[in-house]
Scaffold this active site. Sequence first.
Site, short mmCIF file in Angstrom:
data_model
loop_
_atom_site.label_atom_id
_atom_site.label_comp_id
_atom_site.label_asym_id
_atom_site.label_seq_id
_atom_site.Cartn_x
_atom_site.Cartn_y
_atom_site.Cartn_z
N HIS A 146 0.86 -1.18 0.00
CA HIS A 146 0.00 0.00 0.00
C HIS A 146 0.89 1.22 0.00
CE1 HIS A 146 -3.03 2.92 1.22
NE2 HIS A 146 -3.93 2.03 0.88
N ASP A 177 -8.08 -5.27 0.19
CA ASP A 177 -8.58 -6.12 -0.90
C ASP A 177 -8.25 -7.60 -0.68
OD1 ASP A 177 -9.80 -4.11 -2.35
OD2 ASP A 177 -8.00 -3.62 -3.49
C1 LIG Z 1 -7.92 -0.90 -1.41
C2 LIG Z 1 -6.78 -0.62 -2.34
O1 LIG Z 1 -6.95 -0.09 -3.39
S1 LIG Z 1 -5.26 -1.07 -1.76
C3 LIG Z 1 -4.24 -1.33 -3.17
C4 LIG Z 1 -4.65 -2.56 -3.91
N1 LIG Z 1 -3.64 -2.91 -4.92
C5 LIG Z 1 -2.92 -4.04 -4.85
O2 LIG Z 1 -3.08 -4.86 -3.97
C6 LIG Z 1 -1.93 -4.25 -5.96
C7 LIG Z 1 -0.60 -4.80 -5.44
N2 LIG Z 1 0.13 -3.76 -4.76
C8 LIG Z 1 0.92 -2.86 -5.43
O3 LIG Z 1 1.07 -2.94 -6.66
C9 LIG Z 1 1.55 -1.75 -4.65
O4 LIG Z 1 1.82 -2.14 -3.34
C10 LIG Z 1 0.69 -0.45 -4.65
C11 LIG Z 1 0.44 -0.02 -6.09
C12 LIG Z 1 -0.62 -0.69 -3.93
C13 LIG Z 1 1.44 0.66 -3.92
O5 LIG Z 1 2.63 0.78 -4.55
P1 LIG Z 1 3.64 2.02 -4.48
O6 LIG Z 1 3.53 2.77 -3.25
O7 LIG Z 1 3.53 2.77 -5.74
O8 LIG Z 1 4.99 1.22 -4.42
P2 LIG Z 1 5.83 0.73 -5.66
O9 LIG Z 1 4.97 0.20 -6.74
O10 LIG Z 1 6.78 1.80 -5.99
O11 LIG Z 1 6.59 -0.51 -4.99
C14 LIG Z 1 7.71 -0.38 -4.12
C15 LIG Z 1 8.46 -1.71 -4.11
O12 LIG Z 1 7.66 -2.71 -3.48
C16 LIG Z 1 7.38 -3.77 -4.39
N3 LIG Z 1 5.97 -4.12 -4.22
C17 LIG Z 1 4.96 -3.30 -3.82
N4 LIG Z 1 3.83 -4.00 -3.78
C18 LIG Z 1 4.13 -5.25 -4.16
C19 LIG Z 1 3.37 -6.42 -4.32
N5 LIG Z 1 2.05 -6.43 -4.08
N6 LIG Z 1 3.98 -7.55 -4.72
C20 LIG Z 1 5.30 -7.56 -4.96
N7 LIG Z 1 6.08 -6.48 -4.83
C21 LIG Z 1 5.51 -5.34 -4.44
C22 LIG Z 1 7.60 -3.17 -5.77
O13 LIG Z 1 7.92 -4.16 -6.72
C23 LIG Z 1 8.76 -2.25 -5.51
O14 LIG Z 1 9.93 -3.00 -5.41
P3 LIG Z 1 11.32 -2.46 -6.01
O15 LIG Z 1 11.61 -1.21 -5.21
O16 LIG Z 1 12.25 -3.58 -5.77
O17 LIG Z 1 11.04 -2.16 -7.45
O1 LIG Z 2 -5.64 4.55 -0.09
C1 LIG Z 2 -5.33 4.03 -1.19
O2 LIG Z 2 -4.38 4.44 -1.90
C2 LIG Z 2 -6.06 2.86 -1.70
C3 LIG Z 2 -7.00 2.29 -0.70
O3 LIG Z 2 -6.61 1.58 0.19
C4 LIG Z 2 -8.40 2.70 -0.78
O4 LIG Z 2 -8.78 3.47 -1.67
O5 LIG Z 2 -9.19 2.23 0.05
#
Ligand SMILES: CC(=O)SCCNC(=O)CCNC(=O)[C@H](O)C(C)(C)COP(=O)(O)OP(=O)(O)OC[C@H]1O[C@@H](n2cnc3c(N)ncnc32)[C@H](O)[C@@H]1OP(=O)(O)O
Ligand SMILES: O=C([O-])CC(=O)C(=O)O
Length: 370
Positions: free
Chosen positions: A261, A313
């Site tokens: 997150h 999620d």
């Molecule tokens: C209710 C919601 O909407 S919550 C979000 C739901 N989304 C997900 O579950 C999708 C999976 N999660 C992700 O893709 C990310 O954690 C996000 C997009 C939610 C947040 O990401 P950001 O803050 O942008 O972090 P970013 O994408 O820069 O990742 C940072 C590092 O952690 C890693 N990382 C982050 N999340 C994950 C993951 N779920 N699985 C594997 N690696 C991950 C990235 O690969 C990156 O590694 P690196 O530095 O070696 O390249």
């Molecule tokens: O806060 C965020 O970036 C995503 C999330 O968990 C939500 O929208 O509930």
Amino acid sequence: MGEQQVKAGLDGVIATDTEISYLDVENEEIVLKGYDLIELAEKKNYLDLVHLLFEGSLPDQQGRLSMESALKKEYALPENFFDLFSMLPKETHAMDAMRTGISALAGYDSQIDDRSTAANRDKALKVLAKIPNIVANSYHTLQGENPIPANPDLPYSTNFLYMITGKEPTNLEAETFDQSLMVYSEHEMPNSTFTARVIASTNADIYGAMTGAVSSLKGNLHGGANEAVMHMLLEAETVEGMSKLLYEKLRNKERVMGFGHRVYMKKMDPRALLMKKALHKLAVERGREDLYEMCERGEDIIREEKGLYPNLDYYAAPVYYLLNIPIPLYTPIFFAARVVGLGAHVIEQHDNNRLYRPRVHYTGPRGLHP
Ligand SMILES: CC(=O)SCCNC(=O)CCNC(=O)[C@H](O)C(C)(C)COP(=O)(O)OP(=O)(O)OC[C@H]1O[C@@H](n2cnc3c(N)ncnc32)[C@H](O)[C@@H]1OP(=O)(O)O
Ligand SMILES: O=C([O-])CC(=O)C(=O)O
């Protein structure tokens, strides 16, 4: 412009003042109008939270009843509204169908250009009243099934679940679904809320802002993750299958949906913890402890291997699965729950508006001539 540093993804950038909500990561609290969202979700119900966000206070019994009866008066959709969905290709994703429905509502609002607080609140309540009908029945129509009419004798969220499954929920099912709507209701400045506020800042109307927010929420880095999590769990099938699948994903450097997150990152999303408890209750009742154990195994592996924790999620998906909700509706339900938060943000944006228009750090060429 000076030497301002670009923050990729606007990470950590403060976008606005707000009185709506705040993620206090240090104290592990999701602050909602001064209350802790998790405490609200444990002690109150979804319509209390709607009252809190739209009226500024938790309601008494009378206040809740009058909000519920106002919503019920707006349940119905315009005549022949479902014809819209029958014209879409049947492969249309439920999120896209819902987006079409919300967008179409704009044309039926005779006060579309009134952006006063009261008019915006009325519009947001209208969307909230109609969204269960749009979510459930756009889906049923696309499946070639008959729409399921609302049952106004049921409470708001119980009726929502009933319109999805066609069966009157048990108390446990109704309470769990209501709690899931609460935890999904509002979360400070996620991508979809930012999108809605950016759109609203041009003086665009609430339907446009919400339509944009649906598009944002569909992506699997945001709301689309709940659907992706369920497909992963179904692919894994068993606890051992989950280990195998996750180690394979890690080897392939794939992102694992439902983990990580932008704001919590190295801490557990408190909403995920609440849904984990809800999943345990449901799993025991259904004799599906294996599903709970699969999720726990996944949680352990990703924490140990990547230092990442589940987000909401990850645990909402199996909860919806045990509530017999079709997988394509998981993200539309997330949006439906978020209508209240988005409504509050659009109202706040219009009440104190300045156009969003940031600048760039230009890295392209200069001085070329045609
Ligand atoms: C209710 C919601 O909407 S919550 C979000 C739901 N989304 C997900 O579950 C999708 C999976 N999660 C992700 O893709 C990310 O954690 C996000 C997009 C939610 C947040 O990401 P950001 O803050 O942008 O972090 P970013 O994408 O820069 O990742 C940072 C590092 O952690 C890693 N990382 C982050 N999340 C994950 C993951 N779920 N699985 C594997 N690696 C991950 C990235 O690969 C990156 O590694 P690196 O530095 O070696 O390249
Ligand atoms: O806060 C965020 O970036 C995503 C999330 O968990 C939500 O929208 O509930």
